[in-house]
Design a protein around this motif. Sequence first.
Motif: not given
Lengths: 313, 313
Positions: A3-26
Motif C-alpha cells: 500500500l502506497a500513500l501519495a500526494g502530488g508530483v513527488g508522490g506520483a513519481k514514486l507511485a509510477h516507480g512502484l507500478a513499474r516493479v509491482l503487478d497490478p494485483s500487488g
Amino acid sequence: MILALAGGVGGAKLAHGLARVLDPSGLVIAVNTADDFRHLGLHISPDLDSVMYKLAGLNDEVRGWGQRDETWQFMEMLGRLGGEDWFNLGDRDLAIHMVRTRRLMAGESLTEATAGLCRTLGIEHVIAPMSDDPVATMIETDDGVLPFQHWFVRLRCEPPVCGVSFEGAAEARPSPPVAAALARDDLEAIVLCPSNPFVSIDPVAAVPGIGEALAGRKVPLVAVSPIIGGAAVKGPAADMMAQRGLPVSPVGVARYYDGRIDGLVIDEADAKLAADVEREGVKTLVTATLMKTADDEARLAEETLAFACRLSG
Amino acid sequence: MILALAGGVGGAKLAHGLARVLDPSGLVIAVNTADDFRHLGLHISPDLDSVMYKLAGLNDEVRGWGQRDETWQFMEMLGRLGGEDWFNLGDRDLAIHMVRTRRLMAGESLTEATAGLCRTLGIEHVIAPMSDDPVATMIETDDGVLPFQHWFVRLRCEPPVCGVSFEGAAEARPSPPVAAALARDDLEAIVLCPSNPFVSIDPVAAVPGIGEALAGRKVPLVAVSPIIGGAAVKGPAADMMAQRGLPVSPVGVARYYDGRIDGLVIDEADAKLAADVEREGVKTLVTATLMKTADDEARLAEETLAFACRLSG
C-alpha cells in the motif's frame, strides 16, 4: 502486496516507480483527496490527477504538473470574460474534471469515478482516493483560515502557516480499496511516497480508519524523505517544517513523524544525517532519491521495497 | 430604432452589418434561444454565441462557426475518456459556456448573463435572448421527437422532418430588451435576418408576446431571404422547405411567411422570381445578398434598412 500513500508530483513519481516493479494485483495507491475542491462547477482532484497522468504517461515532465501537450485557450478566454482564472486549468485537463464531475453527479463514488477514469486511460494498477467522503485541508494563517487551493495557488503559499486542519476527516471513512488493502493478510509494507507530510500524507492519516490502521500496523511503514539537502524538491514542505521549528532535513521528517514510520529513505546528499535520523528511532536507507527519469523511479521503488523487506525480517 | 431577429451564422452576419451602420442606441438584436441546451452541465446558447462572436470579431470566418484560433484539446481528451463528444466544443468556446452557466447559477437571467458577456467582449450593441424562459425546438421525425441539437448535430439533420414544435414557447415571455424594443414609439422597422425560418425565426415568433407584436406591427417587417439560387447558404432550410412542399426559392419563403412579412430582400440570382414573390403579397428588393465580407454585411444592412424605410413611406 504493497500500500502506497501519495500526494502530488513527488508522490506520483514514486507511485509510477512502484507500478513499474509491482503487478497490478500487488499495489494499491491511496491518494490524498483533501486538496480536492469544487471550482467552476467541477470536482477537481489535483493529487488523483497527478498520479493518473503519471501512470498513464500523460504528465508533463518539464512543467512538472498537468498534462503534456497542454494548451490554455480556455483559461485565456475565461480571463477575458472576467471569469475566475486564478486556478490554472488546461484544456486537456478540463476534460478529466468534466468526466469526473459527470460521473459523481450520476451517483458514482469518487472511487468508482477514479476507477472509470483509470480504465479509459489504460491504467491497470489501483489508484484510489483515500476516502469517498469529503475532507478539506484548511490552512490557518494570520489572515484567517483558507481552503488549501486558495492558499496554495491563489496566494502562492505566501501567508505563513500557523496550523493545518482537515475538515470532515473525523467523519470520513477509508475508500473501499484502501480499507481492503489495509485489512489484507498479505499486506507486506506501507510506503509513504515523498510527498508533503503536512498537507499530503497527514490528511490521509487523518481519516480515522486509515490512521488507526497505520498506528496498529504489523508490517513495516517506510517513508521516502521529501527533503533533500535542506530543501523540498517541490512545494512548501520546507517552509512548513521551518515554521514548525523542525530542522529542514530528513531528521526533521523523522522527528515530525514521531514513531509513525519505521524507516526513512534519505538522499545521498544527506548521508551524514543518517545517524541523527536513526537517533529519532527510525531506520535509514541512503540512496539517490531525486527522480529524474522513469528508471530513477523504478530503482528507488525497488530499493524502498527491499529496505521495507529488510525491516520486516 | 430597429429590431432585428436573428438565428445562426447568416443572422449573425446581417446583425453585424446592422451594428456597423446603426448606433448602439438604435438597434436591438433579438436572438433565437430555442436551440439552447444543457450539455455537460453547461448552458449552451449556440445562436447567442454566433452573434456575440461575430460582433466581437472573434468568429471564425473560414469554418463559419465558433471562434477563430480555436483548438479542440478538451474534446480530444473528452473522447478518450469516454465522455459525450458528439457536440463539438472548442477550448475557447468552453469559456463562454462556463461563464454563462456560472452567471445563470448565480441567479442572473439569460438577458443579464448575455449583457455581462457582451460587456466583457466590448460589444456595445444590445444582443438579447428572445426570452429568459426556456423554449426548446423539438424536431418531429419518423424515429420520434428529437431535441434540436440531437437532430441537428448528433444526427447531422439526417432524419427527415415531419414537424417542428417549440416546447415551452406558449408560457414564455419576451426578454425585457425585446419587449421594450417592440413597445418603443420610435421603432422604425423589424428585420428578419437571413436565418432559417423554421428553426431560427419561428421560435422567436412563437413567444406569444413577440408573435402578437409582430402580427400587430405598425412598422414594416422585412426579411432577407436565406435561400439563394435554390439553396440555403448554410444549414437545413432548403431541405425543410422541400419537405413541406414549398418551392426552394424566395417564393417559398414569401409563401411560408404568408402575410407575416411586408418585404423580402432577394438575391440577384433570383431576380427573375421577384414578380412571383410580389404575387405572394410581399414587396421585393433585389440585390447581392451573399455576405462574404464585412463590407457586404454593412451594404446589405443599409439597403435592407432603406428598403424598409421605403415600405413605411
